[in-house]
Design a protein around this motif. Sequence first.
Motif, PDB file in Angstrom:
ATOM      1  N   VAL A 129     -15.989   2.804   4.350  1.00 23.72           N
ATOM      2  CA  VAL A 129     -17.342   2.389   3.952  1.00 23.72           C
ATOM      3  C   VAL A 129     -17.370   2.057   2.467  1.00 23.72           C
ATOM      4  O   VAL A 129     -17.916   1.021   2.048  1.00 23.72           O
ATOM      5  N   PHE A 130     -16.784   2.916   1.647  1.00 23.73           N
ATOM      6  CA  PHE A 130     -16.786   2.654   0.204  1.00 23.73           C
ATOM      7  C   PHE A 130     -15.896   1.464  -0.147  1.00 23.73           C
ATOM      8  O   PHE A 130     -16.217   0.703  -1.069  1.00 23.73           O
ATOM      9  N   LEU A 131     -14.788   1.283   0.566  1.00 27.85           N
ATOM     10  CA  LEU A 131     -13.973   0.088   0.347  1.00 27.85           C
ATOM     11  C   LEU A 131     -14.783  -1.169   0.643  1.00 27.85           C
ATOM     12  O   LEU A 131     -14.723  -2.157  -0.109  1.00 27.85           O
ATOM     13  N   MET A 132     -15.539  -1.150   1.726  1.00 26.31           N
ATOM     14  CA  MET A 132     -16.348  -2.304   2.102  1.00 26.31           C
ATOM     15  C   MET A 132     -17.446  -2.561   1.078  1.00 26.31           C
ATOM     16  O   MET A 132     -17.665  -3.701   0.652  1.00 26.31           O
ATOM     17  N   LEU A 133     -18.133  -1.517   0.646  1.00 22.84           N
ATOM     18  CA  LEU A 133     -19.228  -1.673  -0.305  1.00 22.84           C
ATOM     19  C   LEU A 133     -18.728  -2.133  -1.665  1.00 22.84           C
ATOM     20  O   LEU A 133     -19.449  -2.820  -2.402  1.00 22.84           O
ATOM     21  N   ARG A 134     -17.510  -1.752  -2.014  1.00 25.39           N
ATOM     22  CA  ARG A 134     -16.921  -2.171  -3.290  1.00 25.39           C
ATOM     23  C   ARG A 134     -16.197  -3.510  -3.169  1.00 25.39           C
ATOM     24  O   ARG A 134     -15.535  -3.938  -4.106  1.00 25.39           O
ATOM     25  N   ARG A 135     -16.307  -4.153  -1.997  1.00 23.69           N
ATOM     26  CA  ARG A 135     -15.659  -5.435  -1.730  1.00 23.69           C
ATOM     27  C   ARG A 135     -14.152  -5.337  -1.940  1.00 23.69           C
ATOM     28  O   ARG A 135     -13.520  -6.221  -2.528  1.00 23.69           O
ATOM     29  N   MET A 136     -13.573  -4.252  -1.425  1.00 23.87           N
ATOM     30  CA  MET A 136     -12.134  -4.009  -1.548  1.00 23.87           C
ATOM     31  C   MET A 136     -11.476  -3.906  -0.178  1.00 23.87           C
ATOM     32  O   MET A 136     -10.439  -3.256  -0.033  1.00 23.87           O
ATOM     33  N   SER A 137     -12.079  -4.526   0.838  1.00 21.63           N
ATOM     34  CA  SER A 137     -11.549  -4.402   2.191  1.00 21.63           C
ATOM     35  C   SER A 137     -10.119  -4.917   2.291  1.00 21.63           C
ATOM     36  O   SER A 137      -9.249  -4.280   2.905  1.00 21.63           O
ATOM     37  N   LEU A 138      -9.849  -6.067   1.678  1.00 16.26           N
ATOM     38  CA  LEU A 138      -8.498  -6.615   1.723  1.00 16.26           C
ATOM     39  C   LEU A 138      -7.548  -5.802   0.858  1.00 16.26           C
ATOM     40  O   LEU A 138      -6.335  -5.799   1.106  1.00 16.26           O
ATOM     41  N   THR A 139      -8.089  -5.081  -0.131  1.00 15.17           N
ATOM     42  CA  THR A 139      -7.260  -4.174  -0.916  1.00 15.17           C
ATOM     43  C   THR A 139      -6.700  -3.081  -0.024  1.00 15.17           C
ATOM     44  O   THR A 139      -5.535  -2.685  -0.145  1.00 15.17           O
ATOM     45  N   GLY A 140      -7.537  -2.578   0.889  1.00 19.71           N
ATOM     46  CA  GLY A 140      -7.064  -1.572   1.827  1.00 19.71           C
ATOM     47  C   GLY A 140      -5.929  -2.090   2.689  1.00 19.71           C
ATOM     48  O   GLY A 140      -4.944  -1.379   2.941  1.00 19.71           O
ATOM     49  N   ASP A 141      -6.035  -3.323   3.144  1.00 24.18           N
ATOM     50  CA  ASP A 141      -4.972  -3.920   3.957  1.00 24.18           C
ATOM     51  C   ASP A 141      -3.694  -4.050   3.149  1.00 24.18           C
ATOM     52  O   ASP A 141      -2.597  -3.745   3.640  1.00 24.18           O
ATOM     53  N   LEU A 194      -7.371   8.605  -2.609  1.00 18.87           N
ATOM     54  CA  LEU A 194      -7.858   8.921  -1.261  1.00 18.87           C
ATOM     55  C   LEU A 194      -7.509   7.806  -0.278  1.00 18.87           C
ATOM     56  O   LEU A 194      -7.154   8.070   0.879  1.00 18.87           O
ATOM     57  N   VAL A 195      -7.610   6.564  -0.748  1.00 19.93           N
ATOM     58  CA  VAL A 195      -7.240   5.433   0.111  1.00 19.93           C
ATOM     59  C   VAL A 195      -5.780   5.536   0.522  1.00 19.93           C
ATOM     60  O   VAL A 195      -5.429   5.412   1.704  1.00 19.93           O
ATOM     61  N   VAL A 196      -4.908   5.778  -0.462  1.00 19.59           N
ATOM     62  CA  VAL A 196      -3.479   5.876  -0.178  1.00 19.59           C
ATOM     63  C   VAL A 196      -3.199   7.035   0.770  1.00 19.59           C
ATOM     64  O   VAL A 196      -2.430   6.905   1.735  1.00 19.59           O
ATOM     65  N   MET A 197      -3.823   8.198   0.518  1.00 19.80           N
ATOM     66  CA  MET A 197      -3.610   9.365   1.375  1.00 19.80           C
ATOM     67  C   MET A 197      -3.983   9.081   2.821  1.00 19.80           C
ATOM     68  O   MET A 197      -3.237   9.413   3.751  1.00 19.80           O
ATOM     69  N   ASN A 198      -5.150   8.464   3.027  1.00 20.37           N
ATOM     70  CA  ASN A 198      -5.593   8.192   4.395  1.00 20.37           C
ATOM     71  C   ASN A 198      -4.731   7.127   5.061  1.00 20.37           C
ATOM     72  O   ASN A 198      -4.513   7.185   6.283  1.00 20.37           O
ATOM     73  N   THR A 241       2.227   1.126   9.893  1.00 20.99           N
ATOM     74  CA  THR A 241       1.732   0.473   8.684  1.00 20.99           C
ATOM     75  C   THR A 241       0.874  -0.756   8.981  1.00 20.99           C
ATOM     76  O   THR A 241       0.023  -1.131   8.181  1.00 20.99           O
ATOM     77  N   LEU A 242       1.076  -1.403  10.127  1.00 19.77           N
ATOM     78  CA  LEU A 242       0.322  -2.622  10.431  1.00 19.77           C
ATOM     79  C   LEU A 242      -1.074  -2.325  10.986  1.00 19.77           C
ATOM     80  O   LEU A 242      -1.955  -3.176  10.903  1.00 19.77           O
ATOM     81  N   LEU A 243      -1.274  -1.141  11.565  1.00 27.36           N
ATOM     82  CA  LEU A 243      -2.541  -0.849  12.230  1.00 27.36           C
ATOM     83  C   LEU A 243      -3.346   0.254  11.544  1.00 27.36           C
ATOM     84  O   LEU A 243      -4.506   0.466  11.900  1.00 27.36           O
ATOM     85  N   ALA A 244      -2.747   0.957  10.575  1.00 24.30           N
ATOM     86  CA  ALA A 244      -3.424   2.101   9.959  1.00 24.30           C
ATOM     87  C   ALA A 244      -4.752   1.710   9.346  1.00 24.30           C
ATOM     88  O   ALA A 244      -5.747   2.448   9.444  1.00 24.30           O
ATOM     89  N   VAL A 245      -4.810   0.550   8.717  1.00 25.67           N
ATOM     90  CA  VAL A 245      -6.044   0.140   8.045  1.00 25.67           C
ATOM     91  C   VAL A 245      -7.144  -0.203   9.054  1.00 25.67           C
ATOM     92  O   VAL A 245      -8.326  -0.225   8.698  1.00 25.67           O
ATOM     93  N   GLY A 246      -6.778  -0.443  10.314  1.00 26.27           N
ATOM     94  CA  GLY A 246      -7.776  -0.802  11.322  1.00 26.27           C
ATOM     95  C   GLY A 246      -8.774   0.307  11.576  1.00 26.27           C
ATOM     96  O   GLY A 246      -9.973   0.058  11.719  1.00 26.27           O
ATOM     97  N   MET A 247      -8.305   1.561  11.615  1.00 27.60           N
ATOM     98  CA  MET A 247      -9.201   2.696  11.830  1.00 27.60           C
ATOM     99  C   MET A 247     -10.005   3.037  10.593  1.00 27.60           C
ATOM    100  O   MET A 247     -10.891   3.879  10.634  1.00 27.60           O
ATOM    101  N   MET A 248      -9.694   2.379   9.497  1.00 27.84           N
ATOM    102  CA  MET A 248     -10.454   2.578   8.270  1.00 27.84           C
ATOM    103  C   MET A 248     -11.538   1.514   8.119  1.00 27.84           C
ATOM    104  O   MET A 248     -12.690   1.827   7.793  1.00 27.84           O
ATOM    105  N   MET A 249     -11.205   0.250   8.391  1.00 26.41           N
ATOM    106  CA  MET A 249     -12.123  -0.840   8.080  1.00 26.41           C
ATOM    107  C   MET A 249     -12.996  -1.274   9.260  1.00 26.41           C
ATOM    108  O   MET A 249     -14.161  -1.630   9.063  1.00 26.41           O
ATOM    109  N   LEU A 250     -12.473  -1.268  10.484  1.00 23.90           N
ATOM    110  CA  LEU A 250     -13.290  -1.735  11.610  1.00 23.90           C
ATOM    111  C   LEU A 250     -14.496  -0.826  11.873  1.00 23.90           C
ATOM    112  O   LEU A 250     -15.619  -1.331  12.031  1.00 23.90           O
ATOM    113  N   PRO A 251     -14.341   0.514  11.913  1.00 26.85           N
ATOM    114  CA  PRO A 251     -15.534   1.353  12.066  1.00 26.85           C
ATOM    115  C   PRO A 251     -16.515   1.211  10.909  1.00 26.85           C
ATOM    116  O   PRO A 251     -17.732   1.233  11.118  1.00 26.85           O
TER     117      PRO A 251
END
Length: 288
Positions: free
Chosen positions: A34-46, A188-192, A202-212
Amino acid sequence: MFDFLIAPFSEFAFMQRALVGTIAIALGGGPVGVFLMLRRMSLTGDAMAHAILPGAAFGYLLAGLSLPAMTIGGLIAGVVVAIAAGLVSRLTTLKEDASLAAFYLLSLALGVTIVSLRGSNVDLLHVLFGTVLALDDSTLLLLASISSITLVALAVLYRPLVLECVDPTFLRSVSRTGTPTHLIFLGLVVMNLVGGFHALGTLLAVGMMMLPAAAARFWSEDITIMMLWSIAIGIVSGVGGLLLSFHAELPAGPAIILVAGGLYVLSLVFGREGGLLWLVMPGRHLEA
């Protein structure tokens, strides 16, 4: 109904472990997303999800499929890439998204190469797509620890995180907590992502972070409620994906992400906060 929904989890220990693991990932990853999305860092998470691959692969090269080695390697690689991308964007004319993209591509290629030096195709698939149906006690303990640390840290840093999302310039003018908060949040991003890596690869981990998180945005404008929605959607995605995998004999990791993607599409259409259906419906008189 019992045989379809309950029996897989009551009869098979590996399904119970997978369920506990996905719930732990949802508890920590959803609010961070949620915070990645609000900070416009979604692709950063990927990009960060791929950045942990060389470190995890190097740990694998040294110790095989060792949880401590791959976890420590992934954490180090993720932090190094985050710092390096930030320094490049600040010391050169290259923007942060471009520097992250460069590091992400380099990390992905390097990680796959390292794994290929020692492992088989099965090991490579394990690293890229995870083994959520083969989680052991130590991995579950790691996932639970990461989600607990994440929730405590977000509770402590909630105010500065929200302020940084809304007006980072104001936060810097009234407090010196902006930079430490940003660095802790990246940690926290790296840890999760490292935790999600062990279950989903590594290819799917960010999916459970950004899609919900993206789906939750269509159900509320309140950040706290949005975080709760993201956790709930993540848990439902985990349960639904595991059931889909069990009954349809599909790979569990991709099935979980597919269910999360389906819930995102449903939220996009029916969500009360900007969903397509509500946008096309005529509003009441004098209502925008």
